[in-house]
Design a protein around this motif. Structure first.
Motif, PDB file in Angstrom:
ATOM      1  N   SER A  60      33.063  47.294  19.334  1.00 45.66           N
ATOM      2  CA  SER A  60      32.840  46.131  20.178  1.00 45.66           C
ATOM      3  C   SER A  60      33.225  46.482  21.611  1.00 45.66           C
ATOM      4  O   SER A  60      34.371  46.305  22.018  1.00 45.66           O
ATOM      5  CB  SER A  60      33.688  44.969  19.644  1.00 45.66           C
ATOM      6  N   CYS A  61      32.267  47.029  22.355  1.00 40.87           N
ATOM      7  CA  CYS A  61      32.549  47.478  23.722  1.00 40.87           C
ATOM      8  C   CYS A  61      31.234  47.582  24.478  1.00 40.87           C
ATOM      9  O   CYS A  61      30.243  48.098  23.957  1.00 40.87           O
ATOM     10  CB  CYS A  61      33.245  48.844  23.664  1.00 40.87           C
ATOM     11  N   LEU A  62      31.235  47.104  25.721  1.00 35.72           N
ATOM     12  CA  LEU A  62      30.001  47.076  26.508  1.00 35.72           C
ATOM     13  C   LEU A  62      29.486  48.476  26.862  1.00 35.72           C
ATOM     14  O   LEU A  62      28.328  48.634  27.209  1.00 35.72           O
ATOM     15  CB  LEU A  62      30.215  46.254  27.789  1.00 35.72           C
ATOM     16  N   LEU A  63      30.369  49.479  26.766  1.00 33.61           N
ATOM     17  CA  LEU A  63      29.919  50.854  27.016  1.00 33.61           C
ATOM     18  C   LEU A  63      28.825  51.258  26.026  1.00 33.61           C
ATOM     19  O   LEU A  63      28.042  52.167  26.288  1.00 33.61           O
ATOM     20  CB  LEU A  63      31.085  51.838  26.845  1.00 33.61           C
ATOM     21  N   GLU A  79      31.288  44.139  34.779  1.00 31.59           N
ATOM     22  CA  GLU A  79      30.782  43.093  33.863  1.00 31.59           C
ATOM     23  C   GLU A  79      31.742  42.806  32.705  1.00 31.59           C
ATOM     24  O   GLU A  79      31.607  41.823  31.994  1.00 31.59           O
ATOM     25  CB  GLU A  79      29.396  43.459  33.316  1.00 31.59           C
ATOM     26  N   CYS A  80      32.749  43.695  32.513  1.00 29.02           N
ATOM     27  CA  CYS A  80      33.652  43.534  31.366  1.00 29.02           C
ATOM     28  C   CYS A  80      34.489  42.256  31.444  1.00 29.02           C
ATOM     29  O   CYS A  80      34.955  41.754  30.429  1.00 29.02           O
ATOM     30  CB  CYS A  80      34.565  44.737  31.235  1.00 29.02           C
ATOM     31  N   SER A  81      34.694  41.741  32.646  1.00 28.20           N
ATOM     32  CA  SER A  81      35.479  40.511  32.759  1.00 28.20           C
ATOM     33  C   SER A  81      34.628  39.269  32.544  1.00 28.20           C
ATOM     34  O   SER A  81      35.141  38.154  32.500  1.00 28.20           O
ATOM     35  CB  SER A  81      36.164  40.449  34.124  1.00 28.20           C
ATOM     36  N   GLY A 116      35.511  37.418  28.973  1.00 26.13           N
ATOM     37  CA  GLY A 116      34.767  38.654  28.743  1.00 26.13           C
ATOM     38  C   GLY A 116      35.375  39.465  27.628  1.00 26.13           C
ATOM     39  O   GLY A 116      35.748  38.936  26.589  1.00 26.13           O
ATOM     40  N   CYS A 117      35.513  40.754  27.853  1.00 28.36           N
ATOM     41  CA  CYS A 117      36.141  41.610  26.848  1.00 28.36           C
ATOM     42  C   CYS A 117      37.656  41.387  26.867  1.00 28.36           C
ATOM     43  O   CYS A 117      38.281  41.512  27.909  1.00 28.36           O
ATOM     44  CB  CYS A 117      35.831  43.072  27.141  1.00 28.36           C
ATOM     45  N   PRO A 118      38.250  41.060  25.702  1.00 29.75           N
ATOM     46  CA  PRO A 118      39.686  40.765  25.701  1.00 29.75           C
ATOM     47  C   PRO A 118      40.560  41.946  26.146  1.00 29.75           C
ATOM     48  O   PRO A 118      41.701  41.754  26.543  1.00 29.75           O
ATOM     49  CB  PRO A 118      39.968  40.401  24.234  1.00 29.75           C
ATOM     50  N   PHE A 119      39.990  43.150  26.126  1.00 27.48           N
ATOM     51  CA  PHE A 119      40.763  44.341  26.484  1.00 27.48           C
ATOM     52  C   PHE A 119      40.628  44.679  27.967  1.00 27.48           C
ATOM     53  O   PHE A 119      41.329  45.564  28.468  1.00 27.48           O
ATOM     54  CB  PHE A 119      40.295  45.516  25.611  1.00 27.48           C
ATOM     55  N   HIS A 120      39.776  43.964  28.717  1.00 31.38           N
ATOM     56  CA  HIS A 120      39.428  44.451  30.057  1.00 31.38           C
ATOM     57  C   HIS A 120      40.608  44.593  31.026  1.00 31.38           C
ATOM     58  O   HIS A 120      40.635  45.531  31.819  1.00 31.38           O
ATOM     59  CB  HIS A 120      38.258  43.656  30.679  1.00 31.38           C
ATOM     60  N   PRO A 121      41.658  43.697  30.970  1.00 34.09           N
ATOM     61  CA  PRO A 121      42.738  43.904  31.953  1.00 34.09           C
ATOM     62  C   PRO A 121      43.504  45.211  31.758  1.00 34.09           C
ATOM     63  O   PRO A 121      44.188  45.661  32.671  1.00 34.09           O
ATOM     64  CB  PRO A 121      43.659  42.697  31.706  1.00 34.09           C
ATOM     65  N   ARG A 122      43.393  45.825  30.582  1.00 33.62           N
ATOM     66  CA  ARG A 122      44.146  47.059  30.327  1.00 33.62           C
ATOM     67  C   ARG A 122      43.245  48.275  30.113  1.00 33.62           C
ATOM     68  O   ARG A 122      43.745  49.373  29.884  1.00 33.62           O
ATOM     69  CB  ARG A 122      45.020  46.875  29.080  1.00 33.62           C
ATOM     70  N   CYS A 123      41.957  48.056  30.150  1.00 35.19           N
ATOM     71  CA  CYS A 123      41.046  49.140  29.759  1.00 35.19           C
ATOM     72  C   CYS A 123      40.863  50.171  30.870  1.00 35.19           C
ATOM     73  O   CYS A 123      40.481  49.814  31.984  1.00 35.19           O
ATOM     74  CB  CYS A 123      39.687  48.558  29.374  1.00 35.19           C
ATOM     75  N   PRO A 124      41.118  51.451  30.585  1.00 33.49           N
ATOM     76  CA  PRO A 124      40.938  52.491  31.604  1.00 33.49           C
ATOM     77  C   PRO A 124      39.470  52.666  32.006  1.00 33.49           C
ATOM     78  O   PRO A 124      39.186  53.265  33.038  1.00 33.49           O
ATOM     79  CB  PRO A 124      41.450  53.771  30.922  1.00 33.49           C
ATOM     80  N   GLU A 125      38.548  52.150  31.176  1.00 32.35           N
ATOM     81  CA  GLU A 125      37.133  52.344  31.486  1.00 32.35           C
ATOM     82  C   GLU A 125      36.419  51.056  31.850  1.00 32.35           C
ATOM     83  O   GLU A 125      35.187  50.983  31.804  1.00 32.35           O
ATOM     84  CB  GLU A 125      36.446  52.992  30.288  1.00 32.35           C
ATOM     85  N   ALA A 126      37.182  50.034  32.190  1.00 32.53           N
ATOM     86  CA  ALA A 126      36.570  48.725  32.446  1.00 32.53           C
ATOM     87  C   ALA A 126      35.546  48.800  33.577  1.00 32.53           C
ATOM     88  O   ALA A 126      35.733  49.499  34.579  1.00 32.53           O
ATOM     89  CB  ALA A 126      37.654  47.711  32.782  1.00 32.53           C
ATOM     90  N   LYS A 174      35.718  55.496  19.322  1.00 35.36           N
ATOM     91  CA  LYS A 174      34.751  55.134  20.375  1.00 35.36           C
ATOM     92  C   LYS A 174      35.318  54.086  21.330  1.00 35.36           C
ATOM     93  O   LYS A 174      35.018  54.109  22.518  1.00 35.36           O
ATOM     94  CB  LYS A 174      33.485  54.559  19.726  1.00 35.36           C
ATOM     95  N   HIS A 175      36.082  53.167  20.792  1.00 39.35           N
ATOM     96  CA  HIS A 175      36.592  52.094  21.650  1.00 39.35           C
ATOM     97  C   HIS A 175      37.766  52.611  22.491  1.00 39.35           C
ATOM     98  O   HIS A 175      38.643  53.300  21.961  1.00 39.35           O
ATOM     99  CB  HIS A 175      37.047  50.917  20.785  1.00 39.35           C
ATOM    100  N   PRO A 176      37.787  52.286  23.781  1.00 40.38           N
ATOM    101  CA  PRO A 176      38.886  52.778  24.629  1.00 40.38           C
ATOM    102  C   PRO A 176      40.278  52.417  24.085  1.00 40.38           C
ATOM    103  O   PRO A 176      41.220  53.200  24.255  1.00 40.38           O
ATOM    104  CB  PRO A 176      38.634  52.081  25.971  1.00 40.38           C
TER     105      PRO A 176
END
Ligand code: SF4
Ligand code: MG
Length: 321
Positions: A316-319, A298-300, A285-295, A247-249
């Motif tokens: 653990s994902c805002l999606l 609000e993720c930052s 924000g989300c520690p993955f946001h700078p690399r997330c293809p679905e960011a 589920k998590h990107p």
């Protein structure tokens, strides 16, 4: 309870010092927030790229390291801040197998003494009295009985890891944390050592926390899997659920990178761009946001929390919030 160990909001920070006075100028947030539980008798695979904090997490859970914050409950008892003899008693039940069997065995000690050492440390008998027991252990891990009288350098990498496993088993622990136990070994012997761990786990009724950077290694070992990114646990689910339904990107990207033997199962490989940010200066924000293809915007800003998206599957994902 069905849980052998529970970890709540565990953090392990290292101070960063700088300047002439070596003042503390920041923290490396090696483990920033981890909550997980280990069920009795299960193998829990903890996966993530190097530097994601999985080794630190393993060592903090076993209380080799002192946690910065959070809680560790072992068999219903809070062991977070234990020290001295109380910690020693608990550590008897929690043993580690390390990545590098070369570095973790004393080259000047006979294998028999290496494996006896933990027993002697706990006053469980003399080396002479324990000899039969130790020889039996050596056979159980697949070493010849005369290994007792030999030295680590007389063995191959795989055999040395067997010595490390025998030493970890000597005290009949309830939990073994194996930190990349096969990463330093030849591919040809990796599966032998993994199979050994699996069969010993059954025989000794062990709970196993298996740490690895390679999802395909944990797959066959684990009942459940937790994926770590930058000190955070981003997804936890049963092993086949993680592979079939990530589920998590970040997990989706890791799964997509595993080579598929059947070309019909070929799904698009997700390529992540950018480097893993420094744990000294993690993103907001989300520690993955700078690399997330679905960011999303609000993720930052907003930090996601591990939430159950279906039974026994947490992300653990805002999606999904
Ligand atoms: Fe990506 Fe946002 Fe989910 Fe983080 S919270 S994984 S940035 S979609
Ligand atoms: Mg490591």
């Amino acid at each position: 309870s069905e849980h052998l160990l529970q970890v709540e909001n565990l953090r392990k920070y290292y101070p960063v010092r700088g300047g002439f006075f070596r003042r503390k100028i920041g923290d490396v947030k090696a483990v920033d927030r981890i909550s997980l539980e280990l069920k009795r008798g299960e193998t829990f695979g903890l996966v993530g790229e190097s530097g994601c904090g999985k080794s630190t997490a393993g060592r903090t859970i076993t209380r080799l390291f002192k946690p910065t914050d959070g809680k560790i409950i072992f068999e219903g008892r809070d062991i977070t801040n234990l020290s001295g003899s109380q910690l020693r008693n608990i550590r008897k039940d929690i043993q580690m197998v390390f990545q590098d069997p070369y570095a973790s065995l004393n080259p000047k000690m006979m294998v028999g003494s290496i494996v006896s050492e933990p027993l002697l440390n706990y006053g469980l008998g003399s080396e002479k009295k324990l000899k039969n027991e130790v020889m039996e252990l050596l056979t159980k891990v697949g070493l010849p009985e005369d290994a007792y009288y030999k030295y680590p350098h007389e063995f191959s990498g795989g055999q040395r890891q067997r010595i490390g496993i025998a030493r970890a088993l000597a005290l009949k622990p309830k939990l073994i944390v194996a930190d990349e136990p096969v990463s330093a070994l030849d591919v040809s012997v990796q599966s032998q050592v993994l199979n050994l761990l699996k069969s010993l786990q059954k025989e000794f009724d062990l709970t196993l926390l298996f740490i690895a950077h390679d999802l395909s290694v944990v797959k066959h070992m684990s009942d459940r899997i937790g994926v770590m990114y930058l000190g955070n646990l981003v997804e936890v689910a049963a092993a086949d659920e993680i592979y079939r339904n990530p589920k998590h990107p970040y997990t989706q990207a890791l799964i997509s990178a595993i080579p598929q033997p059947d070309p019909r199962n070929k799904s698009e490989r997700i390529i992540l761009t950018g480097d893993v940010p420094s744990p000294q200066n993690p993103p907001t924000g989300c520690p993955f946001h700078p690399r997330c293809p679905e960011a999303m915007p609000e993720c930052s800003e907003k930090r996601p929390h591990l939430k159950e998206v279906k039974e026994e599957h947490r992300v653990s994902c805002l999606l999904y919030e």
